[in-house]
Write a protein that holds these residues in place. Structure first.
Motif, PDB file in Angstrom:
ATOM      1  N   ARG A  14     -12.739   7.774   7.493  1.00 12.93           N
ATOM      2  CA  ARG A  14     -11.669   6.781   7.404  1.00 12.93           C
ATOM      3  C   ARG A  14     -11.340   6.171   8.760  1.00 12.93           C
ATOM      4  O   ARG A  14     -10.367   5.419   8.879  1.00 12.93           O
ATOM      5  N   CYS A  70       3.480   4.003  10.625  1.00 16.77           N
ATOM      6  CA  CYS A  70       3.183   3.029   9.570  1.00 16.77           C
ATOM      7  C   CYS A  70       1.691   2.733   9.537  1.00 16.77           C
ATOM      8  O   CYS A  70       1.064   2.731   8.465  1.00 16.77           O
ATOM      9  N   GLU A  79      -0.367   5.884   8.325  1.00 12.84           N
ATOM     10  CA  GLU A  79      -0.241   6.113   6.881  1.00 12.84           C
ATOM     11  C   GLU A  79      -1.005   5.056   6.092  1.00 12.84           C
ATOM     12  O   GLU A  79      -1.615   5.363   5.057  1.00 12.84           O
ATOM     13  N   ALA A  80      -0.984   3.808   6.557  1.00 17.10           N
ATOM     14  CA  ALA A  80      -1.730   2.755   5.862  1.00 17.10           C
ATOM     15  C   ALA A  80      -3.233   3.022   5.927  1.00 17.10           C
ATOM     16  O   ALA A  80      -3.962   2.797   4.949  1.00 17.10           O
ATOM     17  N   GLU A  98      -4.580   6.066   6.250  1.00 20.05           N
ATOM     18  CA  GLU A  98      -4.823   7.243   5.417  1.00 20.05           C
ATOM     19  C   GLU A  98      -4.851   6.886   3.936  1.00 20.05           C
ATOM     20  O   GLU A  98      -5.555   7.532   3.149  1.00 20.05           O
ATOM     21  N   GLN A  99      -4.090   5.857   3.550  1.00 17.94           N
ATOM     22  CA  GLN A  99      -4.087   5.410   2.154  1.00 17.94           C
ATOM     23  C   GLN A  99      -5.161   4.350   1.891  1.00 17.94           C
ATOM     24  O   GLN A  99      -5.203   3.776   0.803  1.00 17.94           O
ATOM     25  N   GLU A 100      -5.997   4.096   2.891  1.00 16.39           N
ATOM     26  CA  GLU A 100      -7.120   3.166   2.780  1.00 16.39           C
ATOM     27  C   GLU A 100      -6.680   1.759   2.388  1.00 16.39           C
ATOM     28  O   GLU A 100      -7.317   1.092   1.564  1.00 16.39           O
ATOM     29  N   LEU A 101      -5.600   1.298   3.020  1.00 15.34           N
ATOM     30  CA  LEU A 101      -5.071  -0.031   2.733  1.00 15.34           C
ATOM     31  C   LEU A 101      -5.593  -1.089   3.694  1.00 15.34           C
ATOM     32  O   LEU A 101      -5.537  -2.281   3.386  1.00 15.34           O
ATOM     33  N   ASN A 135      -3.610  -5.280  -1.338  1.00 18.80           N
ATOM     34  CA  ASN A 135      -2.981  -4.123  -0.699  1.00 18.80           C
ATOM     35  C   ASN A 135      -1.695  -4.474   0.045  1.00 18.80           C
ATOM     36  O   ASN A 135      -1.052  -3.579   0.614  1.00 18.80           O
ATOM     37  N   SER A 183       1.607  -2.603  -1.044  1.00 20.75           N
ATOM     38  CA  SER A 183       1.665  -1.205  -0.616  1.00 20.75           C
ATOM     39  C   SER A 183       1.978  -1.099   0.871  1.00 20.75           C
ATOM     40  O   SER A 183       2.749  -0.224   1.294  1.00 20.75           O
ATOM     41  N   ILE A 227       5.301   0.751   2.839  1.00 16.53           N
ATOM     42  CA  ILE A 227       5.236   1.694   3.954  1.00 16.53           C
ATOM     43  C   ILE A 227       6.045   1.169   5.134  1.00 16.53           C
ATOM     44  O   ILE A 227       6.813   1.920   5.770  1.00 16.53           O
TER      45      ILE A 227
END
Length: 253
Positions: free
Chosen positions: A100, A154, A157-158, A160-163, A223, A226, A230
């Motif tokens: 990632r 921010c 986390e984005a 990690e969420q693959e956004l 995306n 989402s 965040i």
């Protein structure tokens, strides 16, 4: 920055190192430093040294990064003229899933380009002021360490969420230089973008201000919602500033 305001310069040195890790998707776990100054027998140099360390300390506490090692180099001067106070930071982090790992360059035409953080009229100590006007003066950009941590979390986390498709911190040269790097730093042919700034500030500041706590990201339009969630959770300013595409970088401040 450290010459103009050693406290702010010390804090920014730590924050930018952590921000670079955040743009990859890594969480910082420790740093080492090399602190380079003139003669400590000079009261002004010793004051700079103390202020830089205080700024570094406050940034480390705010970003929860321990200092695990380091060294100090004094007497860096010529004919009694000291070098600019120069703290060099090396920081490491942990990326839980290496697949990632995020890169800074734009990937696909049609992707949205967004800015985490806010641009202000902060040109003091900037590359623009030095290169275009030949000046080294003014107050360097202030750093809100709580906002800095929020922006970094921010982004992490984005990722990690693959956004996100890309992430690149805004630093030397400001937004214009960051966007150019996003266009040309990839392994394949350059990919352009069309950017429209929505900041109600002077055009030169919108392009070249070095306001801290900013990251340029690109993402698929699907995306965006989402990412906005965040950003809202962390109280991070977020605005869509353009789209990826074409062969040129076009910026309309």
């Amino acid at each position: 920055y450290c010459y103009l305001d050693p406290y702010v310069g010390g804090a920014v040195a730590v924050a930018e190192a952590a921000r670079n890790l955040a743009c990859v998707g890594a969480r910082p776990i420790g740093l080492t430093d090399c602190l380079n100054f003139g003669s400590p027998e000079n009261p002004g140099v010793m004051w700079q040294f103390g202020q830089v360390i205080q700024g570094m300390r406050d940034a480390c506490l705010a970003l929860q990064v321990p200092v695990v090692s380091g060294n100090v180099s004094f007497y860096n001067e010529t004919d009694g003229t000291p070098i600019y106070p120069t703290p060099t930071i090396g920081m490491v982090g942990i990326l839980e899933r290496v697949e990632r790992a995020m890169t800074p360059w734009f990937k696909s035409a049609g992707d949205l380009v967004a800015l985490l953080g806010r641009t202000r009229e902060e040109l003091g100590g900037s590359e623009y002021l030095k290169c275009v006007h030949g000046l080294t003066r003014g107050m360097p950009p202030w750093i809100d360490l709580r906002l800095e941590r929020a922006v970094q979390l921010c982004c992490i986390e984005a990722i990690e969420q693959e956004l996100l498709c890309s992430a690149h911190d805004v630093s030397d040269g400001g937004l214009a230089v960051t966007l150019a790097e996003c266009c040309i730093s990839g392994p394949e042919k350059p990919l352009g973008a069309r950017i429209e700034s929505h900041e109600a500030i002077r055009a030169d500041a919108a392009l070249f201000s070095e306001s801290q706590s900013r990251i340029v990201v690109s993402l698929k339009e699907t995306n965006l919602g989402s990412l906005q969630e965040i950003a809202a959770q962390h109280k991070v300013p977020l605005q869509v500033i353009g789209t990826v595409g074409g062969t040129r970088l076009v910026v309309q401040p």
